[in-house]
Design an enzyme around this catalytic site. Structure first.
Site, mmCIF file in Angstrom:
data_model
loop_
_atom_site.group_PDB
_atom_site.id
_atom_site.type_symbol
_atom_site.label_atom_id
_atom_site.label_comp_id
_atom_site.label_asym_id
_atom_site.label_seq_id
_atom_site.Cartn_x
_atom_site.Cartn_y
_atom_site.Cartn_z
ATOM 1 N N HIS A 122 0.863 -1.184 0.000
ATOM 2 C CA HIS A 122 0.000 0.000 0.000
ATOM 3 C C HIS A 122 0.901 1.236 0.000
ATOM 4 O O HIS A 122 2.029 1.212 0.502
ATOM 5 C CB HIS A 122 -0.862 -0.036 1.267
ATOM 6 C CG HIS A 122 -1.949 0.987 1.343
ATOM 7 N ND1 HIS A 122 -1.710 2.311 1.669
ATOM 8 C CD2 HIS A 122 -3.289 0.886 1.153
ATOM 9 C CE1 HIS A 122 -2.854 2.966 1.686
ATOM 10 N NE2 HIS A 122 -3.830 2.135 1.365
ATOM 11 N N ASP A 199 2.626 -4.428 8.109
ATOM 12 C CA ASP A 199 1.378 -3.682 7.948
ATOM 13 C C ASP A 199 0.236 -4.684 8.108
ATOM 14 O O ASP A 199 -0.026 -5.493 7.223
ATOM 15 C CB ASP A 199 1.355 -3.034 6.557
ATOM 16 C CG ASP A 199 0.011 -2.399 6.218
ATOM 17 O OD1 ASP A 199 -0.916 -2.445 7.052
ATOM 18 O OD2 ASP A 199 -0.115 -1.873 5.093
ATOM 19 N N GLN A 202 -5.127 -5.368 6.970
ATOM 20 C CA GLN A 202 -6.086 -6.337 6.450
ATOM 21 C C GLN A 202 -6.052 -7.658 7.209
ATOM 22 O O GLN A 202 -6.984 -8.470 7.095
ATOM 23 C CB GLN A 202 -5.812 -6.599 4.963
ATOM 24 C CG GLN A 202 -5.898 -5.370 4.091
ATOM 25 C CD GLN A 202 -7.268 -4.723 4.096
ATOM 26 O OE1 GLN A 202 -8.273 -5.367 4.371
ATOM 27 N NE2 GLN A 202 -7.314 -3.427 3.801
ATOM 28 N N LYS A 225 -10.834 -0.556 10.174
ATOM 29 C CA LYS A 225 -10.948 -1.771 9.372
ATOM 30 C C LYS A 225 -11.317 -2.975 10.252
ATOM 31 O O LYS A 225 -11.615 -4.054 9.740
ATOM 32 C CB LYS A 225 -9.640 -2.037 8.623
ATOM 33 C CG LYS A 225 -9.291 -0.949 7.609
ATOM 34 C CD LYS A 225 -8.009 -1.262 6.882
ATOM 35 C CE LYS A 225 -7.518 -0.088 6.053
ATOM 36 N NZ LYS A 225 -8.386 0.222 4.901
ATOM 37 N N CYS A 362 -4.764 2.446 -3.704
ATOM 38 C CA CYS A 362 -3.526 2.962 -3.091
ATOM 39 C C CYS A 362 -2.393 1.950 -3.239
ATOM 40 O O CYS A 362 -1.598 1.736 -2.325
ATOM 41 C CB CYS A 362 -3.742 3.319 -1.620
ATOM 42 S SG CYS A 362 -4.870 4.686 -1.359
#
Length: 404
Positions: A122, A199, A202, A225, A362
């Site tokens: 991202h 990261d 998700q 999220k 992104c």
């Protein structure tokens, strides 16, 4: 002030989400999840009957809210398998990565050092490192992907050298849904003396996390999220790393003693939380963690993988669809429909009451790698079911009739 949530196994999960009333088919959870009633109520209480500022007041409600705010930090730490003093509240994963880049990165990296990213990252895990490169002269290398869209850890092993000081990878791709084997990546990074930043935006809503078992050095994710509020996220870092990092922003709450001649700073994590914090959002963050863990991360992962497999199976039957990412992607399906731009498809689907994401997500370097300007992306949450897939497929058929 947060109360653990009990989920009635016999109740429909979707019914707990007021934003989905009226039969809206929301398939954009990878961008931001809808909020369950339990999180909404916790946030409203924190903003209303329970509200007071934290850390400063000597009156009872301020003390109570301070306890609740720090309990929220502890709850997020437990969710990750970390310790309370290893959690920094940020505005989200983007700010968390920037914080690491502009504190740990500036302090530890110099010209001649190298950072390893991957093709699928991202922008939030690319641009902060480019800004650091421009400031310090570090070099950035890119790890390629396997044919099915996973970060190629065999290639990473070949690329990594003792000059690499940081590896920064996504746990789950926000476009392809491919899952990183974090423990393997950590072993490769540590073998050359590099740190690993993950990261987890998700991954956190759908995969049980344990930072100790994963052996990473930094882990970041956003509350919104994970069925929580916007405007708050978390940075987890190993205690010894966080303790050695310099302040990033100056102001109230992050100080020990301020004099015009010199200022001394509070210990971590407070040293990184200048100003009045996101009190209400932290309470909502903890409520979201409570809600999700009451449902169960194993339940979330199984449910979303089942829906993902079902949608991929249906789309694979069409001769006008290109699917991206591995067959076992986690909750995310990106695809292209021949002759129809994803934005046009998204508009037609919206007319059918179906919300997907259309664009580069992104992740423009990944789009370049895939050879497309954009993809259509359907992403699942705990509130989705077969009816959402049926509505999406119906909308795709309508789009095909319109465009021929």
């Amino acid at each position: 002030m947060t109360t653990p949530v009990t989920i009635n196994a016999e109740s429909a999960v979707k019914a707990q989400f007021p934003g989905l009333a009226g039969g809206w088919h929301y398939l954009d959870t990878a961008a931001s999840a809808q909020k369950p009633q339990a999180v909404i109520e916790a946030t409203v209480r924190a903003m209303g009957a329970d509200y007071a500022t934290v850390h400063r007041g000597v009156y009872a409600r301020s003390a109570e809210m301070t306890l609740a705010f720090e309990a929220a930090r502890r709850r997020v730490a437990e969710f990750l398998g970390g310790r309370e003093n290893e959690i920094v509240f940020t505005r989200g994963a983007t700010e968390a990565i920037n914080l690491v880049a502009q504190t740990w990165g500036v302090q530890n990296l110099k010209a001649g050092d190298r950072i390893l990213l991957s093709t699928l990252e991202h922008h939030s895990n690319i641009v902060p490192w480019q800004l650091l490169r421009d400031r310090t002269g570090v070099a950035i290398d890119i790890c390629p992907l396997t044919e099915d869209g996973r970060i190629d850890l065999a290639a990473a092993e070949r690329i990594l050298t003792p000059a690499h000081k940081l590896v920064a990878f996504a746990h789950v791709s926000n476009v392809l849904g491919s899952v990183l084997h974090v423990e393997h990546a950590a072993g490769l990074a540590h073998a050359v003396g590099a740190k690993l930043l993950v990261d987890g935006c998700q991954a956190a809503p759908r995969i049980a996390l344990d930072v100790a078992a994963m052996d990473c050095d930094f882990y970041v994710f956003s509350a919104h999220k994970l069925y929580g509020p916007t405007g708050i996220g978390a940075l987890w870092a190993r205690g010894e790393i966080l303790d050695a990092m310099p302040p990033w922003q100056g102001g109230g709450a992050m100080i020990d003693r301020v004099m015009f001649e010199k200022t001394t700073f509070a210990p971590a994590p407070q040293r990184f939380e200048a100003g009045t914090p996101a009190i209400i959002e932290a309470i909502g963050f903890a409520a979201a963690v409570d809600w999700l863990e009451a449902v169960g991360l194993d339940t979330a992962e199984r449910h979303e993988r089942r829906l993902t497999a079902r949608l991929r199976e249906e789309l694979a039957r069409r001769n006008d669809v290109t699917l991206f990412g591995p067959a076992d992607s986690a909750g995310i399906v990106s695809f292209a429909l021949d002759g129809i731009h994803p934005h046009d498809l998204g508009t037609i689907l919206d007319e059918e009451g179906v919300a997907i994401r259309a664009g580069h997500h992104c992740a423009q370097p990944l789009m370049d790698h895939l050879g497309v300007p954009a993809t259509a992306r359907a992403s699942f949450g705990l509130y989705n079911d077969e009816s959402d897939i049926a509505a999406l497929l119906k909308g795709i058929e309508r789009a095909r009739r319109i465009f021929g």
